[in-house]
Design a protein around this motif. Structure first.
Motif, mmCIF file in Angstrom:
data_model
loop_
_atom_site.group_PDB
_atom_site.id
_atom_site.type_symbol
_atom_site.label_atom_id
_atom_site.label_comp_id
_atom_site.label_asym_id
_atom_site.label_seq_id
_atom_site.Cartn_x
_atom_site.Cartn_y
_atom_site.Cartn_z
ATOM 1 N N SER A 133 0.625 -1.889 0.146
ATOM 2 C CA SER A 133 -0.246 -0.093 -0.069
ATOM 3 C C SER A 133 1.464 1.669 0.104
ATOM 4 C CB SER A 133 -0.650 -0.070 1.005
ATOM 5 O OG SER A 133 -0.075 0.244 2.905
ATOM 6 N N HIS A 135 3.553 3.612 -1.826
ATOM 7 C CA HIS A 135 4.090 4.693 -3.152
ATOM 8 C C HIS A 135 5.381 5.012 -3.771
ATOM 9 C CE1 HIS A 135 -0.331 5.559 -2.761
ATOM 10 N NE2 HIS A 135 -0.045 5.209 -1.784
ATOM 11 N N LYS A 180 0.126 -0.764 -9.195
ATOM 12 C CA LYS A 180 -1.134 0.270 -8.725
ATOM 13 C C LYS A 180 -0.299 0.796 -7.789
ATOM 14 C CE LYS A 180 -4.725 -0.515 -5.272
ATOM 15 N NZ LYS A 180 -5.259 -1.584 -5.130
ATOM 16 N N HIS A 181 -0.253 2.331 -7.117
ATOM 17 C CA HIS A 181 1.047 2.299 -5.829
ATOM 18 C C HIS A 181 2.877 3.048 -6.788
ATOM 19 C CE1 HIS A 181 -1.962 1.159 -2.761
ATOM 20 N NE2 HIS A 181 -2.132 2.288 -3.045
ATOM 21 N N ARG A 203 -0.963 11.554 0.477
ATOM 22 C CA ARG A 203 -1.063 10.637 1.350
ATOM 23 C C ARG A 203 -1.084 11.631 2.840
ATOM 24 N NH1 ARG A 203 -2.782 8.410 -1.821
ATOM 25 N NH2 ARG A 203 -3.896 7.023 -0.649
ATOM 26 N N GLU A 210 0.738 5.766 4.980
ATOM 27 C CA GLU A 210 1.366 5.059 4.189
ATOM 28 C C GLU A 210 2.706 6.055 3.586
ATOM 29 O OE1 GLU A 210 -2.248 3.788 2.286
ATOM 30 O OE2 GLU A 210 -1.602 5.269 1.304
ATOM 31 N N CYS A 212 5.989 7.842 0.524
ATOM 32 C CA CYS A 212 6.070 7.802 -0.947
ATOM 33 C C CYS A 212 7.657 7.236 -1.059
ATOM 34 C CB CYS A 212 5.686 8.303 -1.515
ATOM 35 S SG CYS A 212 5.576 8.827 -3.514
#
Length: 412
Positions: A133, A135, A180-181, A203, A210, A212
């Motif tokens: 989940s 990124h 995804k992500h 986020r 989460e 990144c």
């Protein structure tokens, strides 16, 4: 099995010997591949998994730190299951890139193509430390991250050859792959760094726990937009892990010739930093865990420098030996190769057998060959698909072509 034909070179004793050796090697590989896999499975099965060490602890290199009281731990625990998973994933990345090299030289892959072999510990170690989940966004050397973010090899290879079954429907190519992500694959040097800060801002705005991971190379490290992103991320305490993959050369220019300061982990100034051995998957994993915990705790961004090395040139148009010696490349391969380092740890601690690792190697080679077969036989996208997917949730629209009289339909 392909036919063996003589040509003019075969009358040269050297070339004749080389061609014959290559021919017999191909025959041997084709006939023995299945036997090797069956034999390896038999040996592993006879020995029994209970005979192997289930986990082991390893000393890892201390990270250099900046504006931190302490860094990541100096020991890492590796389970047998993790070791085999990491080994297989790194082998997939290595073999995939070598196959891409082959297809490019056959002119089946065209355009820009930047290979990742040598840097596998970075992609696999980072993914091992974050969650699905979380990124990630990177530059144009993106094949490895595309795979670790969940895209199958066959879709990556098909994207490289511009086929309909590619992960971007054959319209993105080497530098523009997504999942995804995972936000690519970006072709403009350094442009992904502010985008990564923006993902981290989203986020935080949505109150998601989460992070990144925002990657760039040493060649992009002097870009002004990167320092603007640092400033905003620090002001707003964004959960962003800025990672500089320092592979020692920006295109053909060494870091010493390009940067007044090569301490990239200190470049954030007011942002804490780590310098990490990017050739050791356990070092990368533990440092990324440390960085992710830092971000999740609300302390804001952190900067990591991964000291790594690429075996190929900057891109397929760069032979990679005009600005560095073959001896330098070979020395890194022999002393610091990330796959060999992990393999030695696994074997020396009785976490697997040589036969079991050979079985993985055979499986990986078959997976890559099957993916290459798909990538060369899958049809190219139809012209009607050219303008599709401009928007994600819009009704179909008309798009003008290269002249005002040509119209295309765009469906989401």
């Amino acid at each position: 099995m392909g036919k063996f034909s003589l040509n003019k070179q075969c009358f040269d004793p050297f070339f004749c010997n080389v061609n014959l050796l290559n021919y017999f090697y191909v025959c041997e590989f084709e006939h023995s591949c299945l036997f090797s896999l069956q034999a390896a499975r038999a040996v592993v099965s006879a020995r029994g998994y209970a005979d192997f060490t289930s986990e082991a602890s390893f000393d890892i290199k201390k990270c250099d730190i900046h504006r931190l009281e302490e860094g990541p731990p100096l020991q890492a625990v590796l389970t047998r299951e993790e070791g085999l998973k990491y080994y297989r994933t790194m082998q997939v990345l290595r073999r995939m890139e070598l196959k891409a090299d082959q297809l490019y030289k056959q002119k089946i892959i065209r355009g820009f193509c930047h290979l990742y072999d040598g840097q596998e510990a970075c992609a696999v170690g980072i993914e091992a430390a974050i969650t699905p989940s979380d990124h990630l966004i990177t530059a144009y050397r993106a094949h490895g991250y595309t795979y670790t973010r969940g895209v199958p090899v066959r879709e990556i290879m098909a994207e490289l050859t511009g086929r309909r079954g590619g992960c971007a429907k054959g319209k993105g190519g080497s530098m523009h792959m997504y999942a995804k992500h995972f936000y690519g694959g970006n072709g403009i040097v350094g442009a992904q760094v502010p985008l990564g800060a923006g993902v981290a801002l989203a986020r935080k705005y949505l109150d998601k726990n989460e992070v990144c991971v925002t990657l760039y190379g040493d060649g992009a490290a002097n870009q002004g937009q990167i320092f603007e992103a640092y400033n905003m991320a620090s002001l707003w305490k964004l959960p962003c892990i800025f990672i500089c993959e320092n592979n020692k050369y920006g295109m053909g220019t060494s870091v010493e010739r390009a940067s007044a300061s090569t301490d990239y982990y200190k470049r954030g100034d007011f942002i804490p930093g780590l310098r990490v051995d990017g050739m050791d998957i356990l070092c990368v994993r533990e440092a990324t865990k440390f960085a992710a915990d830092h971000c999740r705790s609300g302390k804001g961004p952190i900067l990591m420098e991964l000291q790594t090395y690429r075996y190929h040139g900057h891109s397929m148009s760069d032979p990679g030996v005009s600005y560095r010696t073959r001896e330098e490349i070979q020395e890194v391969r022999s002393k610091s190769d990330p796959i060999s380092l992990l393999k030695d740890r696994i074997l020396s601690n009785n976490m697997a057998s040589v036969e079991e690792l050979k079985e993985i190697d055979v499986e990986v080679r078959k997976e890559i060959e099957d993916a290459a077969q798909f990538a060369t036989t899958d049809p190219e996208p139809a012209l009607d698909d050219l303008c599709n997917h401009i928007y994600s949730n819009n009704p179909p629209i008309e798009v003008r072509g290269t002249s005002p009289w040509v119209k295309y339909k765009s469906a989401s």
